[in-house]
Motif scaffolding. Structure first.
Motif, PDB file in Angstrom:
ATOM      1  N   LEU A 156       0.808  -1.195   0.079  1.00 27.79           N
ATOM      2  CA  LEU A 156       0.103  -0.102  -0.001  1.00 27.79           C
ATOM      3  C   LEU A 156       0.916   1.260  -0.024  1.00 27.79           C
ATOM      4  N   PHE A 157       1.770   1.302   0.790  1.00 29.67           N
ATOM      5  CA  PHE A 157       2.726   2.489   0.894  1.00 29.67           C
ATOM      6  C   PHE A 157       3.674   2.513  -0.356  1.00 29.67           C
ATOM      7  N   LEU A 158       3.897   1.603  -0.968  1.00 27.67           N
ATOM      8  CA  LEU A 158       4.836   1.443  -1.928  1.00 27.67           C
ATOM      9  C   LEU A 158       4.173   2.236  -3.271  1.00 27.67           C
ATOM     10  N   GLU A 159       2.965   1.682  -3.336  1.00 32.04           N
ATOM     11  CA  GLU A 159       1.914   2.148  -4.357  1.00 32.04           C
ATOM     12  C   GLU A 159       1.691   3.546  -4.358  1.00 32.04           C
ATOM     13  N   ALA A 160       1.283   3.994  -3.124  1.00 30.27           N
ATOM     14  CA  ALA A 160       1.052   5.442  -2.603  1.00 30.27           C
ATOM     15  C   ALA A 160       2.164   6.475  -3.218  1.00 30.27           C
ATOM     16  N   ALA A 161       3.539   5.908  -2.931  1.00 30.88           N
ATOM     17  CA  ALA A 161       4.726   6.721  -3.225  1.00 30.88           C
ATOM     18  C   ALA A 161       4.957   6.540  -4.655  1.00 30.88           C
ATOM     19  N   ARG A 162       4.471   5.560  -5.296  1.00 29.86           N
ATOM     20  CA  ARG A 162       4.499   5.457  -6.877  1.00 29.86           C
ATOM     21  C   ARG A 162       3.795   6.405  -7.696  1.00 29.86           C
ATOM     22  N   ARG A 163       2.578   6.595  -6.845  1.00 31.63           N
ATOM     23  CA  ARG A 163       1.520   7.310  -7.804  1.00 31.63           C
ATOM     24  C   ARG A 163       1.817   8.921  -7.352  1.00 31.63           C
ATOM     25  N   LEU A 164       2.593   8.893  -6.231  1.00 36.40           N
ATOM     26  CA  LEU A 164       2.953  10.314  -6.141  1.00 36.40           C
ATOM     27  C   LEU A 164       4.038  10.887  -6.838  1.00 36.40           C
ATOM     28  N   GLY A 165       5.011   9.882  -7.257  1.00 36.17           N
ATOM     29  CA  GLY A 165       6.190  10.063  -8.016  1.00 36.17           C
ATOM     30  C   GLY A 165       7.286  10.446  -7.063  1.00 36.17           C
ATOM     31  N   ARG A 182       4.700  -1.596  10.845  1.00 35.65           N
ATOM     32  CA  ARG A 182       5.521  -2.647  10.133  1.00 35.65           C
ATOM     33  C   ARG A 182       5.462  -2.634   8.473  1.00 35.65           C
ATOM     34  N   ALA A 183       4.353  -1.958   8.188  1.00 35.52           N
ATOM     35  CA  ALA A 183       4.301  -2.013   6.728  1.00 35.52           C
ATOM     36  C   ALA A 183       5.233  -0.759   6.172  1.00 35.52           C
ATOM     37  N   ALA A 184       4.896   0.349   6.805  1.00 34.74           N
ATOM     38  CA  ALA A 184       5.628   1.616   6.578  1.00 34.74           C
ATOM     39  C   ALA A 184       7.327   1.383   6.605  1.00 34.74           C
ATOM     40  N   ARG A 185       7.654   0.497   7.734  1.00 31.45           N
ATOM     41  CA  ARG A 185       9.057   0.139   7.708  1.00 31.45           C
ATOM     42  C   ARG A 185       9.593  -0.639   6.489  1.00 31.45           C
ATOM     43  N   ALA A 186       8.636  -1.728   6.245  1.00 30.64           N
ATOM     44  CA  ALA A 186       9.146  -2.432   4.990  1.00 30.64           C
ATOM     45  C   ALA A 186       9.003  -1.651   3.777  1.00 30.64           C
ATOM     46  N   ALA A 187       8.556  -0.803   3.496  1.00 29.16           N
ATOM     47  CA  ALA A 187       8.342   0.114   2.421  1.00 29.16           C
ATOM     48  C   ALA A 187       9.620   1.289   2.456  1.00 29.16           C
ATOM     49  N   GLY A 188      10.159   1.231   3.664  1.00 26.35           N
ATOM     50  CA  GLY A 188      11.280   2.239   3.444  1.00 26.35           C
ATOM     51  C   GLY A 188      10.763   3.685   3.762  1.00 26.35           C
ATOM     52  N   CYS A 189       9.655   3.795   4.313  1.00 24.47           N
ATOM     53  CA  CYS A 189       9.242   5.029   4.807  1.00 24.47           C
ATOM     54  C   CYS A 189       9.233   5.654   6.117  1.00 24.47           C
ATOM     55  N   PRO A 190       9.433   6.685   6.540  1.00 22.88           N
ATOM     56  CA  PRO A 190       9.667   7.102   7.964  1.00 22.88           C
ATOM     57  C   PRO A 190       8.450   7.208   8.469  1.00 22.88           C
ATOM     58  N   VAL A 191       8.003   6.961   9.815  1.00 21.55           N
ATOM     59  CA  VAL A 191       6.727   6.628  10.131  1.00 21.55           C
ATOM     60  C   VAL A 191       6.656   7.149  11.499  1.00 21.55           C
ATOM     61  N   VAL A 192       5.317   8.159  11.757  1.00 20.68           N
ATOM     62  CA  VAL A 192       4.948   8.366  13.090  1.00 20.68           C
ATOM     63  C   VAL A 192       3.853   7.742  13.468  1.00 20.68           C
ATOM     64  N   ALA A 193       3.956   7.340  14.678  1.00 15.26           N
ATOM     65  CA  ALA A 193       3.059   6.352  15.275  1.00 15.26           C
ATOM     66  C   ALA A 193       1.994   7.389  16.335  1.00 15.26           C
TER      67      ALA A 193
END
Length: 227
Positions: A156-165, A182-193
């Protein structure tokens, strides 16, 4: 790396739909004299699979009343329909959680694109965004209908980043759930909980930053922290 976009989770992060989701099942469990704990439910947070509440109810009943368990199996469709109706009823009065509207408005004013990445269905997420009047703030909305695997997979996060370019590392994710973090970390995104009413009752995996809520949190604050 500077933050060039925000990616929002939906359930539990923007609107507390997690409490109705759990409460609607807890009420049904109570009718049969058993309980559904937050910790049993936690595996569902941020995901749309992984825990079958009806099957768990049957398993609990088999330990004390096998005949009643068989009745619950036979009534599965009726129970699921009742539960969905009750969840919808409990969800209907919910509003945006504190700080969400202000953060979206600030991002919009500064030209910073925002996205939604949710394990829920497109119908559910888009319906809420339209009803709350915030759909125009999002450049894209990615849901379970758009990917092969939902959280805790990174899709989901990889697709969102792809669409945002944008590279995932420049997209700051705002999440309330263990699976979402966990998903955000796996995608390589910084994450705020930002723990929600339900996710705040269970252990969360490490995030880059944890906040009690989005209230009084500005985009400038976040950009300064993640610069």
């Amino acid at each position: 790396m500077p933050i060039h976009a925000l990616i929002f989770d939906f359930d539990g992060l923007m609107v507390d739909t997690e409490t109705p989701a759990l409460q609607s099942w807890q009420e049904i469990y109570a009718e049969y004299g058993v309980t559904l704990s937050v910790h049993d439910w936690a595996i569902t947070l941020g995901a749309n699979a992984g825990f079958d509440a009806h099957a768990h109810l049957v398993a609990l009943l088999r330990q004390r009343d096998p005949q009643l368990a068989e009745q619950v199996i036979a009534a599965r469709d009726t129970i699921l329909a009742r539960r969905q109706a009750r969840k919808d009823e409990l969800s209907a009065p919910q509003t945006l959680l504190p700080g969400v509207a202000e953060l979206l408005a600030e991002a919009h004013s500064k030209g910073l694109p925002c996205a939604v990445a949710s394990s829920s269905s497109r119908r559910w997420v888009e319906g809420w965004l339209e009803r709350l009047g915030i759909r125009p703030f999002f450049a894209t909305v990615v849901t379970a209908d758009d990917v092969a695997a939902t959280k805790p997979a990174p899709d989901l996060f990889l697709e969102a980043a792809r669409r945002l370019g944008l590279p995932p590392a420049t997209c700051l994710v705002l999440e309330d759930s263990p699976n979402g973090i966990r998903a955000a970390r796996a995608a390589g995104c910084p994450v705020v909980a930002i723990p929600g009413a339900i996710s705040g009752q269970v252990p969360l995996p490490p995030a880059d930053l944890t906040l009690p809520s989005l209230a009084h949190t500005t985009l400038a604050d976040l950009q300064a922290i993640f610069r």
